[in-house]
Scaffold this active site. Structure first.
Site, PDB file in Angstrom:
ATOM      1  N   SER A 176       0.834  -1.196   0.000  1.00 54.83           N
ATOM      2  CA  SER A 176       0.000   0.000   0.000  1.00 54.83           C
ATOM      3  C   SER A 176       0.875   1.255   0.000  1.00 54.83           C
ATOM      4  CB  SER A 176      -0.953  -0.046   1.202  1.00 54.83           C
ATOM      5  OG  SER A 176      -1.973   0.916   1.075  1.00 54.83           O
TER       6      SER A 176
ATOM      7  N   ASP B 188      -6.115  -3.496  -2.421  1.00 51.31           N
ATOM      8  CA  ASP B 188      -4.980  -3.148  -1.571  1.00 51.31           C
ATOM      9  C   ASP B 188      -4.267  -4.379  -1.024  1.00 51.31           C
ATOM     10  OD1 ASP B 188      -3.797  -2.140   1.238  1.00 51.31           O
ATOM     11  OD2 ASP B 188      -4.084  -0.425  -0.069  1.00 51.31           O
TER      12      ASP B 188
END
Length: 617
Positions: free
Chosen positions: A66, A368
């Protein structure tokens, strides 16, 4: 544009920033790896942490998830461009982020999402009342329709009613209007979200500009940032690729989550089963990135029959920004990235194959990486390492701790071999006077436990915990705080540098005599913790291999005739079978020679780990 950041003068950033921007990074003689945790805007702590380490170390393997993936990509690019000032440019990045609305503007909702995004942002920053006012302002017709029945009832009661019935009617009308507004408006917004978010890749922001004339958005900015940090690269015009990093001896990895197949995937992968739609990706990436992917299909892959889909490039040809964006797809905030894959288990594709027709591909949504591993501290791990793998964790302050004016005190690292063994405590809130937040906190804790339980378990292991810097954050710092003021960004920048200082000091080549946790101590602990696991595996494997109760025995399976089943995974030659038998004999001899009193089991570092067999990400 990011290319202009050298002209930004931000006095709120401390003098230490200027020092790092002007530092000499050419003298670094040691090597290290690094892994960085995800955290959306918390990633602002990483540039100066990395630059602090870069004065002593040259990065060889870099990983993250991320926001940590952004930091990892930037670090790898800066290492590639070290001689051309890559880390000097990286050191200037926090100044650009802290200037004006730059950070907030990176996350631009698409045109269709703007009103709903404004309401959600109001709820996140100002609470329910502010969200209600925003909803009234952005959806006046819906609000009027929900208020109308109650208003009509109240007006009719006021005009035609009499006595007590009149007042009861007015009260009922007011309650109906308020109920319609307070219940109906959230329901309406939820309904709008269920329609709009999937159409925008399940996120408010695609990472592309939100419209004509909009400021620079996340993905174009990130593409330019990576290329600029990497330097001239011999005049290469295309986006930086993993192959360019590999040719320079650099290894970059990051996590993403394939929510369609419910799997965690490590990027880049050497999996030749994925395809991409150029038109879909043009809504997420700059044209030059998609054009590069179209121009670099993997060898031996024929796209005929799959058009408009194209085969995903091989790892060396994959642009770094594509993998980074696949890791940075925070659910709902940022759109997921679609790839496509043929599902050969479907009846339709089995029938199409039998008929000689090309198969139909199924969209796979990549979100993600933090969904499956937000802190992949296991990246680049070795039983006995040749260089340190530093890790930077982002976490809230301990319930008993308070934020300090000394940023080094806001970064925690264990100070002894026993330090860090305790599990971190995340306390639930106490009962509230008006709004009780215990249930939402409990449900949130369940999600975070599912998300982080494997990573959290690794943080306590010997040989892991001494190389991790825990950067502590308050609720107002990082995370989904997209509009943090410059002073807060300055605090996080200095806190990140403090983490880099602590990590560099931890494994200094010349540690002070009273420092217990050193590089040599780390190597010793890893040896002490790893060898018992290997010996335990050898002993168990030997015992089972020598078990004569099974028929055929493992030795007989190894020595069986070429025509005897099972047919799968055969060694295919007598020479290989002889070599395999010699290996098993050597393992049996090693297991038989092990002493009863195992020296490596004496005062074994705790908690003890176990060897597990898992598929490669």
């Amino acid at each position: 544009m990011y290319r202009d950041l050298g002209r930004i003068d931000l006095p709120l950033i401390a003098d230490a920033v200027t020092d790092l921007a002007e530092a000499d990074y050419s003298a670094a003689a040691l090597e290290c790896d690094i892994v960085m945790k995800g955290g959306i805007t918390s990633g602002v702590v990483y540039p100066h942490a990395v630059c602090e380490l870069a004065q002593t170390y040259r990065f060889k393997s870099i990983g993250g998830t991320s926001a940590g993936a952004i930091a990892a990509a930037a670090t790898a690019a800066a290492e590639l461009g070290r001689a051309e000032g890559g880390f000097n440019e990286l050191a200037r990045l926090p100044a650009w982020i802290g200037s004006g609305r730059n950070l907030l503007d990176l996350f631009q909702p698409q045109r269709s999402m703007r009103r709903l995004y404004a309401v959600v942002r109001s709820a996140a920053t100002g609470g329910p009342l502010r969200a209600l006012l925003a909803a009234l302002g952005h959806y006046p017709l819906a609000a009027a329709a929900l208020l109308a029945p109650g208003v009509v009832l109240a007006v009719l009661a006021a005009v035609d009613g009499g006595g007590l019935l009149r007042w009861w009617g007015i009260a009922a009308g007011v309650l109906l209007a308020l109920g319609g507004l307070l219940v109906g408006l959230p329901a309406f917004l939820a309904w709008r979200a269920t329609r709009l978010l999937p159409e925008n890749g399940y996120g408010f922001c695609s990472g592309a500009p939100g419209g004509r004339g909009a400021p620079e958005a996340l993905t174009p900015w990130l593409t330019d940032l990576i290329d600029q940090l990497a330097g001239a690269r011999g005049g290469a015009a295309g986006p930086l690729t993993f192959g360019e990093l590999r040719a320079a001896g650099l290894r970059l990895e990051m996590m993403t989550t394939n929510v369609t197949n419910r799997t965690a995937r490590r990027l880049p992968w050497d999996d030749r089963t994925f395809w991409f739609d150029p038109d879909e990706l043009r809504g997420l990436f700059p044209e030059r990135v998609v054009a590069h992917m179209e121009a670099h299909p993997p060898a031996g892959r024929d796209a005929e029959g799959m058009l408009p889909l194209r085969p995903l490039p091989a790892p060396d040809d994959l642009p770094v920004v594509v993998a980074t964006r696949m890791s940075l797809s925070f659910p709902v905030l940022l759109s997921a990235v679609p790839l496509h894959r043929v599902d050969w288990t479907s009846q339709v594709n089995r029938e199409r194959r039998a008929a000689g027709q090309p198969p139909l591909a199924t969209p796979c949504w990549f979100s993600d990486g933090g969904i499956s591993s937000n802190f992949p501290v296991h990246f680049f791990d070795a039983a006995i390492p040749t260089r340190p793998t530093f890790a930077i964790n982002l976490r809230p302050f301990h319930p008993d701790a308070r934020e300090s004016a000394d940023e080094e005190e806001n970064v925690w690292m264990p100070q002894s071999n026993d330090g860090g063994r305790q599990e971190w405590t995340y306390r639930l809130p106490q009962p509230g006077r008006v709004l009780d937040g215990r249930l939402p906190a409990f449900l949130g804790a369940i999600v975070r436990t599912m998300q982080n339980r494997s990573d959290e378990a690794l943080l306590r292991l010997p040989g892991y915990r001494d190389r991790i810097a825990h950067v502590c954050l308050t609720p107002a710092q990082g995370g989904l705080n997209l509009d943090m003021p410059a002073p807060v960004l300055d605090v996080l920048t200095r806190r990140g540098r403090a983490a880099g200082v602590k990590l560099a000091r931890r494994f200094s080549p010349d540690p002070p005599p009273d420092q217990d946790l050193t590089w040599d101590n780390h190597r010793w602990v890893r040896l002490r913790a790893s060898v018992p696991l290997v010996l335990e595996l050898v002993e168990r494997l030997s015992e089972t291999y020598a078990d004569t109760a099974a028929s055929p025995t493992y030795a007989e399976l190894l020595a069986r005739d070429a025509a005897a089943p099972p047919r799968g995974y055969r060694l295919d030659s007598a020479r290989r079978a002889e070599q395999a038998a010699a290996i098993m004999s050597a393992l049996e001899q090693l297991a038989g020679a092990l002493p009863e009193d195992r020296p490596f089991d004496h005062r074994l570092p705790q908690p003890r780990a176990e060897l597990r067999f898992l598929p490669r990400d």
